[in-house]
Design a protein around this motif. Structure first.
Motif, mmCIF file in Angstrom:
data_model
loop_
_atom_site.group_PDB
_atom_site.id
_atom_site.type_symbol
_atom_site.label_atom_id
_atom_site.label_comp_id
_atom_site.label_asym_id
_atom_site.label_seq_id
_atom_site.Cartn_x
_atom_site.Cartn_y
_atom_site.Cartn_z
ATOM 1 N N ASN A 1 0.782 -1.039 0.009
ATOM 2 C CA ASN A 1 0.038 0.066 -0.017
ATOM 3 C C ASN A 1 0.808 1.344 0.041
ATOM 4 O O ASN A 1 0.365 2.234 -0.395
ATOM 5 N N SER A 2 1.967 1.216 0.609
ATOM 6 C CA SER A 2 2.978 2.335 0.635
ATOM 7 C C SER A 2 3.286 2.662 -0.777
ATOM 8 O O SER A 2 3.806 3.986 -1.136
ATOM 9 N N ARG A 3 3.258 1.860 -1.722
ATOM 10 C CA ARG A 3 3.696 2.437 -3.171
ATOM 11 C C ARG A 3 2.490 2.344 -4.065
ATOM 12 O O ARG A 3 2.544 2.380 -5.162
ATOM 13 N N LEU A 4 1.135 2.233 -3.672
ATOM 14 C CA LEU A 4 0.053 2.246 -4.405
ATOM 15 C C LEU A 4 -0.658 3.646 -4.248
ATOM 16 O O LEU A 4 -0.780 4.208 -3.157
ATOM 17 N N PRO A 5 -1.394 4.056 -5.423
ATOM 18 C CA PRO A 5 -2.090 5.234 -5.179
ATOM 19 C C PRO A 5 -3.356 4.959 -4.349
ATOM 20 O O PRO A 5 -3.447 3.756 -4.195
ATOM 21 N N ASP A 6 -3.989 6.175 -3.785
ATOM 22 C CA ASP A 6 -5.151 5.952 -2.857
ATOM 23 C C ASP A 6 -6.386 5.184 -3.403
ATOM 24 O O ASP A 6 -7.093 5.140 -2.713
ATOM 25 N N ASP A 7 -6.246 5.049 -4.655
ATOM 26 C CA ASP A 7 -7.687 4.227 -5.645
ATOM 27 C C ASP A 7 -7.543 2.768 -5.538
ATOM 28 O O ASP A 7 -8.443 2.044 -6.022
ATOM 29 N N ILE A 8 -6.188 2.352 -4.988
ATOM 30 C CA ILE A 8 -6.158 0.753 -4.753
ATOM 31 C C ILE A 8 -5.654 0.489 -3.412
ATOM 32 O O ILE A 8 -4.672 1.187 -3.195
ATOM 33 N N VAL A 9 -6.163 -0.448 -2.912
ATOM 34 C CA VAL A 9 -5.716 -0.950 -1.718
ATOM 35 C C VAL A 9 -5.444 -2.441 -1.331
ATOM 36 O O VAL A 9 -6.764 -2.818 -1.596
ATOM 37 N N VAL A 10 -4.699 -2.860 -0.895
ATOM 38 C CA VAL A 10 -4.695 -4.372 -0.240
ATOM 39 C C VAL A 10 -5.043 -4.430 1.167
ATOM 40 O O VAL A 10 -4.382 -3.627 1.840
ATOM 41 N N LYS A 11 -6.041 -5.437 1.282
ATOM 42 C CA LYS A 11 -6.416 -5.291 2.599
ATOM 43 C C LYS A 11 -6.130 -6.507 3.357
ATOM 44 O O LYS A 11 -6.527 -6.764 4.523
ATOM 45 N N GLU A 12 -5.496 -7.358 2.603
ATOM 46 C CA GLU A 12 -5.129 -8.680 3.531
ATOM 47 C C GLU A 12 -4.080 -9.304 2.550
ATOM 48 O O GLU A 12 -4.166 -9.497 1.144
ATOM 49 N N ALA A 13 -3.269 -10.099 3.140
ATOM 50 C CA ALA A 13 -2.209 -10.887 2.488
ATOM 51 C C ALA A 13 -2.378 -12.273 3.146
ATOM 52 O O ALA A 13 -1.922 -12.177 4.305
ATOM 53 N N ARG A 14 -2.350 -13.330 2.144
ATOM 54 C CA ARG A 14 -2.088 -14.726 3.080
ATOM 55 C C ARG A 14 -1.066 -15.691 2.129
ATOM 56 O O ARG A 14 -1.438 -15.620 1.030
ATOM 57 N N MET A 15 -0.457 -16.624 2.758
ATOM 58 C CA MET A 15 0.239 -17.532 2.096
ATOM 59 C C MET A 15 -0.729 -18.605 1.709
ATOM 60 O O MET A 15 -1.460 -19.050 2.635
ATOM 61 N N VAL A 16 -0.840 -19.099 0.553
ATOM 62 C CA VAL A 16 -1.672 -20.130 0.060
ATOM 63 C C VAL A 16 -0.727 -21.288 -0.482
ATOM 64 O O VAL A 16 0.485 -20.953 -0.907
ATOM 65 N N PRO A 17 -1.125 -22.497 -0.639
ATOM 66 C CA PRO A 17 -0.597 -23.426 -1.417
ATOM 67 C C PRO A 17 -0.297 -23.279 -2.778
ATOM 68 O O PRO A 17 -0.769 -22.402 -3.459
ATOM 69 N N GLU A 18 1.028 -23.551 -3.392
ATOM 70 C CA GLU A 18 1.558 -23.401 -4.424
ATOM 71 C C GLU A 18 0.278 -23.480 -5.884
ATOM 72 O O GLU A 18 0.640 -22.600 -6.598
ATOM 73 N N GLU A 19 -0.386 -24.380 -5.788
ATOM 74 C CA GLU A 19 -1.369 -24.643 -6.732
ATOM 75 C C GLU A 19 -2.553 -23.668 -6.698
ATOM 76 O O GLU A 19 -3.249 -23.769 -7.834
ATOM 77 N N PHE A 20 -2.427 -22.945 -5.862
ATOM 78 C CA PHE A 20 -3.721 -21.817 -5.911
ATOM 79 C C PHE A 20 -3.702 -20.922 -6.889
ATOM 80 O O PHE A 20 -2.603 -20.345 -7.078
ATOM 81 N N HIS A 21 -4.909 -20.725 -7.597
ATOM 82 C CA HIS A 21 -4.719 -19.666 -8.754
ATOM 83 C C HIS A 21 -5.990 -18.731 -8.455
ATOM 84 O O HIS A 21 -7.100 -19.384 -8.680
ATOM 85 N N ALA A 22 -5.937 -17.542 -8.505
ATOM 86 C CA ALA A 22 -6.977 -16.965 -8.231
ATOM 87 C C ALA A 22 -8.083 -16.821 -8.956
ATOM 88 O O ALA A 22 -9.413 -17.003 -8.590
ATOM 89 N N ARG A 23 -7.813 -16.785 -10.370
ATOM 90 C CA ARG A 23 -9.083 -17.198 -11.252
ATOM 91 C C ARG A 23 -9.587 -18.808 -11.356
ATOM 92 O O ARG A 23 -10.712 -18.962 -11.154
ATOM 93 N N LEU A 24 -8.473 -19.553 -11.360
ATOM 94 C CA LEU A 24 -9.142 -21.070 -11.997
ATOM 95 C C LEU A 24 -9.507 -21.657 -10.370
ATOM 96 O O LEU A 24 -10.404 -22.727 -10.530
ATOM 97 N N SER A 25 -9.096 -21.287 -9.465
ATOM 98 C CA SER A 25 -9.549 -21.973 -8.186
ATOM 99 C C SER A 25 -10.799 -21.516 -7.533
ATOM 100 O O SER A 25 -11.564 -21.801 -6.544
ATOM 101 N N ALA A 26 -11.443 -20.321 -8.317
ATOM 102 C CA ALA A 26 -12.357 -19.618 -7.662
ATOM 103 C C ALA A 26 -13.690 -20.606 -7.893
ATOM 104 O O ALA A 26 -13.821 -21.011 -8.827
ATOM 105 N N LYS A 27 -14.603 -20.560 -6.895
ATOM 106 C CA LYS A 27 -15.822 -21.442 -6.800
ATOM 107 C C LYS A 27 -16.925 -20.506 -7.306
ATOM 108 O O LYS A 27 -17.764 -21.086 -8.034
ATOM 109 N N ALA A 28 -16.984 -19.398 -6.928
ATOM 110 C CA ALA A 28 -18.143 -18.367 -7.352
ATOM 111 C C ALA A 28 -17.553 -16.941 -7.158
ATOM 112 O O ALA A 28 -16.536 -16.813 -6.389
ATOM 113 N N LYS A 29 -18.139 -16.162 -7.728
ATOM 114 C CA LYS A 29 -17.982 -14.493 -7.549
ATOM 115 C C LYS A 29 -19.206 -13.960 -7.299
ATOM 116 O O LYS A 29 -20.153 -14.326 -7.925
ATOM 117 N N VAL A 30 -19.201 -12.719 -6.733
ATOM 118 C CA VAL A 30 -20.450 -11.892 -6.278
ATOM 119 C C VAL A 30 -20.123 -10.523 -6.911
ATOM 120 O O VAL A 30 -19.091 -9.918 -6.477
#
Lengths: 243, 243
Positions: free
Chosen positions: B79-108
């Motif tokens: 966030n210290s490097r981002l403009p104020d219209d983008i904010v990271v609210k959480e970061a977590r370590m996940v298994p190597e195979e996790f893929h933000a798009r392909l692992s998603a079950k649903a979106k709202v």
């Protein structure tokens, strides 16, 4: 005729309501738009002189005109000349003696705090971001002591012109809804920065930096240094003017 | 390690999520920020490829890094490097195979219509302004027919690449609160422009331009011309990604 208009604006890109040199104000942009459609030199009087970055959901203003545009068509005509961050939502003919500021019986302002661990890009221009936990019970207790007729010298910007600083606060509500803390204040008038200093004082109560019971004595002291900080403008919004 | 981040952004000033030539994208700005703090060349994968002007309250993305910055400190560092219209609210370590798009079950997603006689400066970047009266009963009846497993060919931008257009809509709620009509849709995936075309079709139902009972037959027809218009991007917001 004397025309009363109801206005909503996003104050982010303006140096406040009041016309000034070398800076774009809501008043100036509005006067230019109305002058353009009426062909007259229009002077607009606003009920509340909102500061730079402060918003309005229900600002009221009035102006004198001899235009032949029917009053009910005026909002559409004026809006066609306004940028999309200022909108006229209503226009009505009022008696000649109506004065948007002097005729006002009360005004209602809101101040909104976004209280969460990280700032919100979607709310950044309309709330004050504050990440530390706040004690709502203490804030409510502090809030209740502002209501009534008081000398609010401790709650106005230092260096304000010396006039009476007695005001009547009719209502001061503070409620939390998820990450938003909304303060709503109705008073017969407001001193310069009064809402933002009250909001800063409530924040101090929420942080236990002051005892909520202390508010009455801070008001009595008339000492600006005992009240809280002036919170930033983007959390403030003029909601309504009562006549 | 593989890092999953939760993001909020105001899409107003970006040409959408996806990196592209000659236009500023969320992905590019985010990759530059993360690359700067890790000293690596970072490639970020987003769950939803939001379009220009579309917002996110709960976008999810992931990236691979060998950084020694502790994962819980990453949001502050990024966030210290981002403009104020983008904010990271959480970061977590996940298994190597996790893929933000392909692992998603649903979106709202939500789509918000501001339905009042005059536009709202304060909501102009986050809602679609529509001044004509709308029949909420008809909109609700139309909405109910979208739920379930359907071929949504009629509800995707023409010229979309030919892939399966079968999607499961788990939930479609539409509610009015004062001048705001909020549509919330959860599905296992969305076709290009699908939410904005569904919102346009619900608008047609609210205007009685189509019969709400007709929606099932529009879906079956697979005919884009029978569905409503694609409503503009600013009313759309990616609320949540479900894994």
């Amino acid at each position: 005729m004397n025309v009363k208009i109801l206005l909503e604006y996003d104050g982010t890109n303006y140096h406040g309501w009041q016309r000034q040199k070398n800076a774009r104000s809501i008043q100036e942009v509005l006067e230019e738009a109305i002058s353009a459609i009426t062909g007259e030199k229009i002077r607009v009087t606003g009920a509340g002189r909102t500061d730079a970055g402060v918003h309005a959901a229900g600002q009221v203003a009035n102006f004198k005109t001899n235009t032949r545009i029917p009053v009910e068509k005026l909002p559409y005509a004026i809006n066609s000349r306004l940028p999309d961050d200022i909108v006229v939502k209503e226009a009505r003919m009022v008696p000649e003696e109506f004065h948007a500021r002097l005729s006002a019986k009360a005004k209602v302002y809101s101040y909104t705090i976004y209280n969460a661990p990280f700032p919100s890009p979607l709310l950044r221009n309309y709330t004050y971001f504050f990440p530390l936990p706040l004690d709502m019970g203490a804030m409510k207790e502090a809030a209740s002591q502002f209501v009534g007729l008081h000398d609010f010298s401790a709650f106005r910007a230092s260096g304000s012109p010396v006039k009476s600083s007695v005001r009547q606060i009719n209502r001061l509500e503070i409620n939390r809804c998820q990450d938003l803390i909304k303060i709503e204040i109705e008073a017969n008038g407001f001193l310069y920065n009064m809402v933002r200093i009250i909001a800063g004082t409530l924040l101090d109560a929420g942080l236990h930096k002051i005892n909520p019971g202390e508010v009455a004595s801070i008001i009595r002291s008339g000492d600006r240094d005992r009240a809280g900080k002036t919170l930033p403008p983007q959390g403030l919004c003029l909601l309504k003017v009562v006549y």
